[in-house]
Design an enzyme around this catalytic site. Structure first.
Site, PDB file in Angstrom:
ATOM      1  N   ASN A  11     -20.830  -2.211   4.732  1.00  0.00           N
ATOM      2  CA  ASN A  11     -20.480  -3.638   4.706  1.00  0.00           C
ATOM      3  C   ASN A  11     -20.935  -4.245   6.027  1.00  0.00           C
ATOM      4  O   ASN A  11     -20.311  -4.021   7.059  1.00  0.00           O
ATOM      5  CB  ASN A  11     -18.950  -3.757   4.523  1.00  0.00           C
ATOM      6  CG  ASN A  11     -18.466  -5.177   4.682  1.00  0.00           C
ATOM      7  OD1 ASN A  11     -19.249  -6.132   4.687  1.00  0.00           O
ATOM      8  ND2 ASN A  11     -17.148  -5.328   4.826  1.00  0.00           N
ATOM      9  N   TRP A  12     -22.024  -4.984   5.957  1.00  0.00           N
ATOM     10  CA  TRP A  12     -22.606  -5.530   7.200  1.00  0.00           C
ATOM     11  C   TRP A  12     -21.822  -6.716   7.761  1.00  0.00           C
ATOM     12  O   TRP A  12     -22.077  -7.157   8.867  1.00  0.00           O
ATOM     13  CB  TRP A  12     -24.054  -5.970   6.963  1.00  0.00           C
ATOM     14  CG  TRP A  12     -25.026  -4.861   6.705  1.00  0.00           C
ATOM     15  CD1 TRP A  12     -24.762  -3.543   6.430  1.00  0.00           C
ATOM     16  CD2 TRP A  12     -26.459  -4.974   6.682  1.00  0.00           C
ATOM     17  NE1 TRP A  12     -25.928  -2.847   6.244  1.00  0.00           N
ATOM     18  CE2 TRP A  12     -26.984  -3.705   6.392  1.00  0.00           C
ATOM     19  CE3 TRP A  12     -27.349  -6.037   6.866  1.00  0.00           C
ATOM     20  CZ2 TRP A  12     -28.358  -3.454   6.290  1.00  0.00           C
ATOM     21  CZ3 TRP A  12     -28.711  -5.804   6.768  1.00  0.00           C
ATOM     22  CH2 TRP A  12     -29.204  -4.521   6.486  1.00  0.00           C
ATOM     23  N   LYS A  13     -20.937  -7.272   6.933  1.00  0.00           N
ATOM     24  CA  LYS A  13     -20.170  -8.468   7.337  1.00  0.00           C
ATOM     25  C   LYS A  13     -21.133  -9.583   7.781  1.00  0.00           C
ATOM     26  O   LYS A  13     -22.235  -9.668   7.243  1.00  0.00           O
ATOM     27  CB  LYS A  13     -19.149  -8.098   8.412  1.00  0.00           C
ATOM     28  CG  LYS A  13     -18.318  -6.870   8.016  1.00  0.00           C
ATOM     29  CD  LYS A  13     -17.125  -6.633   8.853  1.00  0.00           C
ATOM     30  CE  LYS A  13     -16.409  -5.398   8.341  1.00  0.00           C
ATOM     31  NZ  LYS A  13     -15.133  -5.169   8.979  1.00  0.00           N
ATOM     32  N   HIS A  97     -11.763  -8.018   0.217  1.00  0.00           N
ATOM     33  CA  HIS A  97     -11.773  -7.448   1.574  1.00  0.00           C
ATOM     34  C   HIS A  97     -10.702  -8.145   2.408  1.00  0.00           C
ATOM     35  O   HIS A  97     -10.452  -9.335   2.240  1.00  0.00           O
ATOM     36  CB  HIS A  97     -13.159  -7.625   2.208  1.00  0.00           C
ATOM     37  CG  HIS A  97     -13.296  -6.849   3.478  1.00  0.00           C
ATOM     38  ND1 HIS A  97     -12.778  -7.298   4.670  1.00  0.00           N
ATOM     39  CD2 HIS A  97     -13.845  -5.637   3.732  1.00  0.00           C
ATOM     40  CE1 HIS A  97     -13.009  -6.396   5.607  1.00  0.00           C
ATOM     41  NE2 HIS A  97     -13.652  -5.369   5.062  1.00  0.00           N
ATOM     42  N   GLU A  99     -10.754  -9.255   5.255  1.00  0.00           N
ATOM     43  CA  GLU A  99     -11.220 -10.440   5.989  1.00  0.00           C
ATOM     44  C   GLU A  99     -11.304 -11.651   5.062  1.00  0.00           C
ATOM     45  O   GLU A  99     -11.379 -12.787   5.537  1.00  0.00           O
ATOM     46  CB  GLU A  99     -12.558 -10.120   6.687  1.00  0.00           C
ATOM     47  CG  GLU A  99     -12.318  -9.228   7.901  1.00  0.00           C
ATOM     48  CD  GLU A  99     -13.428  -8.251   8.242  1.00  0.00           C
ATOM     49  OE1 GLU A  99     -14.582  -8.493   7.855  1.00  0.00           O
ATOM     50  OE2 GLU A  99     -13.126  -7.233   8.892  1.00  0.00           O
ATOM     51  N   GLU A 167      -8.426   0.241   2.492  1.00  0.00           N
ATOM     52  CA  GLU A 167      -8.747  -0.026   3.895  1.00  0.00           C
ATOM     53  C   GLU A 167      -7.507  -0.576   4.611  1.00  0.00           C
ATOM     54  O   GLU A 167      -7.183  -1.773   4.453  1.00  0.00           O
ATOM     55  CB  GLU A 167      -9.872  -1.070   3.994  1.00  0.00           C
ATOM     56  CG  GLU A 167     -11.152  -0.659   3.321  1.00  0.00           C
ATOM     57  CD  GLU A 167     -12.325  -1.504   3.823  1.00  0.00           C
ATOM     58  OE1 GLU A 167     -13.224  -0.947   4.460  1.00  0.00           O
ATOM     59  OE2 GLU A 167     -12.304  -2.732   3.607  1.00  0.00           O
ATOM     60  N   GLY A 173     -12.296  -1.915  12.207  1.00  0.00           N
ATOM     61  CA  GLY A 173     -12.923  -2.364  13.444  1.00  0.00           C
ATOM     62  C   GLY A 173     -12.130  -2.046  14.704  1.00  0.00           C
ATOM     63  O   GLY A 173     -12.417  -2.563  15.776  1.00  0.00           O
ATOM     64  N   SER A 211     -12.779   2.106  10.312  1.00  0.00           N
ATOM     65  CA  SER A 211     -13.209   2.922  11.454  1.00  0.00           C
ATOM     66  C   SER A 211     -13.787   4.278  11.051  1.00  0.00           C
ATOM     67  O   SER A 211     -13.602   5.273  11.762  1.00  0.00           O
ATOM     68  CB  SER A 211     -12.066   3.093  12.466  1.00  0.00           C
ATOM     69  OG  SER A 211     -11.737   1.835  13.029  1.00  0.00           O
ATOM     70  N   GLY A 232     -17.960  -0.336   7.924  1.00  0.00           N
ATOM     71  CA  GLY A 232     -18.330  -1.613   8.526  1.00  0.00           C
ATOM     72  C   GLY A 232     -19.265  -1.405   9.702  1.00  0.00           C
ATOM     73  O   GLY A 232     -20.463  -1.168   9.547  1.00  0.00           O
ATOM     74  N   GLY A 233     -18.701  -1.443  10.908  1.00  0.00           N
ATOM     75  CA  GLY A 233     -19.499  -1.391  12.138  1.00  0.00           C
ATOM     76  C   GLY A 233     -20.544  -0.279  12.158  1.00  0.00           C
ATOM     77  O   GLY A 233     -21.699  -0.508  12.550  1.00  0.00           O
TER      78      GLY A 233
HETATM   79  P1  PGA Z   1     -15.094  -0.787  10.072  1.00  0.00           P
HETATM   80  O1  PGA Z   1     -14.934  -1.841   8.858  1.00  0.00           O
HETATM   81  O2  PGA Z   1     -15.811   0.413   9.540  1.00  0.00           O
HETATM   82  O3  PGA Z   1     -15.896  -1.551  11.111  1.00  0.00           O
HETATM   83  O4  PGA Z   1     -13.713  -0.468  10.538  1.00  0.00           O
HETATM   84  C1  PGA Z   1     -14.697  -1.393   7.553  1.00  0.00           C
HETATM   85  C2  PGA Z   1     -14.661  -2.568   6.611  1.00  0.00           C
HETATM   86  O5  PGA Z   1     -14.199  -3.647   6.989  1.00  0.00           O
HETATM   87  O6  PGA Z   1     -15.101  -2.450   5.455  1.00  0.00           O
END
Ligand code: PGA
Length: 254
Positions: A11-13, A97, A99, A167, A173, A211, A232-233
């Protein structure tokens, strides 16, 4: 008996512009060739989807959106519909998600409507659920996840059109993760809860997200009922992302 091969989605956000995104996709393609086992996918931001679909032509790497509207078209400034994602070359989309749920105030009902709109457009869905830090601290995790599943699980689920991603919001993050025992217990609970909610619920893959990185992926992906990872990251670095996938392949071959 070996488990099913892993599903790893990046997930590149809100990251990536054409030049660096193309380099990242090329590095992923170069690093993994054609994955012949397991499922690898990326969810770039909407501006890059059509280009990414071209970069991934002839590749088995899947392309997904990060969210979709509940409506198919109309006066919804700034929103992107599921048919548009499909038109851009996506095969699936994330919905729910944290977010979106917490950053944009999305309710369980809206997440459900989005997932159903995605099905309607022929997309598969990754439905994200997870508790906040306050809910975790208060020992309400299972209660929150049960509510999210009861209220946002879409109608029209068949075994291969829905994936659940657990999640914990506080793990996204932050570099923090639940203990391996906690992940195992939560996933085991989700498995039986899903079986009670849908005829095919027990067959739905459940990803862990929050994470995940190369250093912890092997341990996390070896856990029973952790069928893959939503990253994500660490999905913004080809080496790291591919090392997570590789760790998953090894853990599941185990
Ligand atoms: P993260 O994000 O791996 O940066 O913790 C995961 C996500 O939001 O899908």
């Amino acid at each position: 008996m070996p488990d099913s091969p892993p599903i790893v989605f990046g997930n590149w956000k809100m990251n990536g512009r054409r030049t660096d995104a193309q380099a990242l996709v090329q590095a992923i393609l170069h690093g993994c060739g054609q994955p012949t086992t397991g499922t690898l996918g990326i969810c770039p931001p909407a501006t890059l989807l059509a280009s990414a679909a071209e970069w991934l032509t002839e590749s088995s790497i899947k392309l997904g959106g990060q969210d979709c509207a509940a409506e198919a078209s109309g006066a919804f400034t700034g929103d992107i519909s599921a048919p548009m994602l499909r038109d851009a070359g996506c095969g699936f989309t994330l919905v729910g998600h944290s977010e979106r749920r917490h950053g944009h105030g999305e309710s369980d009902a809206l997440v459900k409507a989005k997932a159903e709109a995605a099905f309607e457009a022929g997309l598969n869905v990754v439905l994200c659920i997870g508790e906040t830090e306050a809910e975790w601290d208060a020992g309400q995790t299972i209660q929150v996840l049960d509510r999210q599943l009861e209220q946002s699980l879409p109608a029209g689920v068949v075994a291969d059109n829905l994936i659940i991603a657990y999640e914990p919001v506080w793990a996204i993050g932050t570099g923090k993760t639940p203990s391996m025992d906690d992940i195992a217990n939560t996933h085991a609970h989700l498995k039986s809860k899903l079986a009670s909610l849908s005829a095919v619920g027990g067959d739905l893959p459940i990803l862990y997200g929050g994470s995940v990185k190369a250093a912890n992926a092997g341990e996390i992906l070896a856990i029973d009922h952790v069928d893959g990872a939503l990253v994500g990251g660490a999905s913004l670095k080809a080496d790291e992302f591919l090392a997570i996938f590789q760790a998953g392949l090894e853990a599941k071959a185990g």
